[in-house]
Design a protein around this motif. Structure first.
Motif, PDB file in Angstrom:
ATOM      1  N   UNK A   3     -48.150  -8.097  30.449  1.00 42.20           N
ATOM      2  CA  UNK A   3     -47.849  -6.695  30.002  1.00 42.20           C
ATOM      3  C   UNK A   3     -47.414  -6.581  28.426  1.00 42.20           C
ATOM      4  N   UNK A   4     -47.667  -5.705  27.458  1.00 42.45           N
ATOM      5  CA  UNK A   4     -46.969  -5.777  26.363  1.00 42.45           C
ATOM      6  C   UNK A   4     -46.531  -4.315  26.188  1.00 42.45           C
ATOM      7  N   UNK A   5     -45.233  -4.521  25.674  1.00 46.22           N
ATOM      8  CA  UNK A   5     -44.381  -3.172  25.417  1.00 46.22           C
ATOM      9  C   UNK A   5     -44.109  -3.271  23.910  1.00 46.22           C
ATOM     10  N   UNK A   6     -44.573  -1.981  23.385  1.00 50.85           N
ATOM     11  CA  UNK A   6     -44.177  -1.663  21.913  1.00 50.85           C
ATOM     12  C   UNK A   6     -42.821  -1.336  21.816  1.00 50.85           C
ATOM     13  N   UNK A   7     -41.908  -1.804  21.072  1.00 47.64           N
ATOM     14  CA  UNK A   7     -40.386  -1.514  21.225  1.00 47.64           C
ATOM     15  C   UNK A   7     -39.956  -1.040  19.640  1.00 47.64           C
ATOM     16  N   UNK A   8     -38.744  -0.416  19.564  1.00 50.06           N
ATOM     17  CA  UNK A   8     -38.270   0.072  18.469  1.00 50.06           C
ATOM     18  C   UNK A   8     -37.205  -0.858  18.158  1.00 50.06           C
ATOM     19  N   UNK A   9     -36.664  -0.846  16.601  1.00 50.14           N
ATOM     20  CA  UNK A   9     -35.554  -1.454  16.109  1.00 50.14           C
ATOM     21  C   UNK A   9     -36.029  -3.081  15.827  1.00 50.14           C
ATOM     22  N   UNK A  10     -37.215  -3.462  16.165  1.00 53.13           N
ATOM     23  CA  UNK A  10     -37.588  -4.702  15.833  1.00 53.13           C
ATOM     24  C   UNK A  10     -37.832  -5.205  14.063  1.00 53.13           C
ATOM     25  N   UNK A  11     -36.759  -5.674  13.779  1.00 52.31           N
ATOM     26  CA  UNK A  11     -36.595  -6.056  12.274  1.00 52.31           C
ATOM     27  C   UNK A  11     -37.017  -7.251  11.614  1.00 52.31           C
ATOM     28  N   UNK A  12     -36.391  -8.467  12.424  1.00 52.29           N
ATOM     29  CA  UNK A  12     -36.413  -9.510  11.513  1.00 52.29           C
ATOM     30  C   UNK A  12     -36.595 -10.768  12.561  1.00 52.29           C
ATOM     31  N   UNK A  13     -36.576 -11.968  12.124  1.00 51.63           N
ATOM     32  CA  UNK A  13     -36.491 -13.298  12.964  1.00 51.63           C
ATOM     33  C   UNK A  13     -35.392 -13.313  14.009  1.00 51.63           C
ATOM     34  N   UNK A  14     -34.470 -12.629  13.659  1.00 50.18           N
ATOM     35  CA  UNK A  14     -33.095 -12.775  14.533  1.00 50.18           C
ATOM     36  C   UNK A  14     -33.522 -11.855  15.746  1.00 50.18           C
ATOM     37  N   UNK A  15     -34.099 -10.784  15.490  1.00 50.95           N
ATOM     38  CA  UNK A  15     -34.395  -9.846  16.660  1.00 50.95           C
ATOM     39  C   UNK A  15     -35.343 -10.574  17.591  1.00 50.95           C
ATOM     40  N   UNK A  37     -44.502  -7.935  13.407  1.00 51.45           N
ATOM     41  CA  UNK A  37     -45.358  -7.017  12.742  1.00 51.45           C
ATOM     42  C   UNK A  37     -45.846  -5.615  13.574  1.00 51.45           C
ATOM     43  N   UNK A  38     -46.115  -6.100  15.057  1.00 54.65           N
ATOM     44  CA  UNK A  38     -46.662  -4.880  15.747  1.00 54.65           C
ATOM     45  C   UNK A  38     -45.675  -4.178  16.351  1.00 54.65           C
ATOM     46  N   UNK A  39     -44.435  -4.899  16.211  1.00 50.70           N
ATOM     47  CA  UNK A  39     -43.321  -4.441  17.103  1.00 50.70           C
ATOM     48  C   UNK A  39     -43.377  -4.456  18.665  1.00 50.70           C
ATOM     49  N   UNK A  40     -44.147  -5.742  18.944  1.00 50.74           N
ATOM     50  CA  UNK A  40     -44.340  -5.573  20.596  1.00 50.74           C
ATOM     51  C   UNK A  40     -43.733  -6.936  21.217  1.00 50.74           C
ATOM     52  N   UNK A  41     -43.678  -6.930  22.586  1.00 49.72           N
ATOM     53  CA  UNK A  41     -43.151  -7.890  23.431  1.00 49.72           C
ATOM     54  C   UNK A  41     -44.366  -8.106  24.443  1.00 49.72           C
ATOM     55  N   UNK A  42     -44.847  -9.355  24.461  1.00 52.49           N
ATOM     56  CA  UNK A  42     -45.869  -9.590  25.588  1.00 52.49           C
ATOM     57  C   UNK A  42     -45.155 -10.450  26.602  1.00 52.49           C
ATOM     58  N   UNK A  43     -45.723 -10.632  27.634  1.00 53.55           N
ATOM     59  CA  UNK A  43     -44.969 -11.481  28.743  1.00 53.55           C
ATOM     60  C   UNK A  43     -45.767 -11.584  30.049  1.00 53.55           C
ATOM     61  N   UNK A  44     -45.538 -12.557  30.764  1.00 54.57           N
ATOM     62  CA  UNK A  44     -46.417 -12.492  32.255  1.00 54.57           C
ATOM     63  C   UNK A  44     -45.235 -12.414  33.194  1.00 54.57           C
ATOM     64  N   UNK A  45     -45.552 -11.743  34.171  1.00 58.30           N
ATOM     65  CA  UNK A  45     -44.549 -11.176  35.442  1.00 58.30           C
ATOM     66  C   UNK A  45     -45.260 -11.414  36.580  1.00 58.30           C
ATOM     67  N   UNK A  46     -44.401 -11.499  37.515  1.00 53.75           N
ATOM     68  CA  UNK A  46     -44.857 -11.758  39.126  1.00 53.75           C
ATOM     69  C   UNK A  46     -44.985 -10.629  39.774  1.00 53.75           C
ATOM     70  N   UNK A  47     -43.965  -9.740  39.994  1.00 56.14           N
ATOM     71  CA  UNK A  47     -43.887  -8.498  40.738  1.00 56.14           C
ATOM     72  C   UNK A  47     -43.906  -7.286  39.760  1.00 56.14           C
ATOM     73  N   UNK A  48     -44.321  -6.142  40.181  1.00 51.94           N
ATOM     74  CA  UNK A  48     -44.221  -5.005  39.293  1.00 51.94           C
ATOM     75  C   UNK A  48     -42.620  -4.660  38.986  1.00 51.94           C
TER      76      UNK A  48
END
Length: 87
Positions: A3-15, A37-48
């Protein structure tokens, strides 16, 4: 599953560091990748329900999905998460 989620408030390396660390600690979550740059978080998951837990965790950290409300409290949480991630 992936899954890839586009998030808000992602500004820097600390985030990026905070998100990567906190989401990677979650059970049944692997291969966490944050694209500032894309303000996104991608990950693999097992269950919905694991994907839902990641969304909830991101919101608590101050990084709600792009379509979610971005309140003053959420923005403040992201600033705290950002500062923590820098250390």
């Amino acid at each position: 599953m992936e899954m890839t989620i586009t998030v808000q408030n992602l500004r820097c390396g600390g985030c990026v560091n905070t998100i990567t660390t906190k989401i990677s600690e979650m059970e049944n979550i692997q291969d966490v990748m944050v694209d500032r740059e894309a303000s996104s978080v991608s990950f693999q998951y097992t269950e919905p329900e694991d994907a839902s837990k990641v969304k909830d965790k991101l919101k608590k950290l101050g990084y709600p999905e792009i379509d979610d409300e971005n309140s003053l409290l959420t923005k403040a949480s992201s600033m705290l998460s950002c500062a923590t991630g820098k250390f």
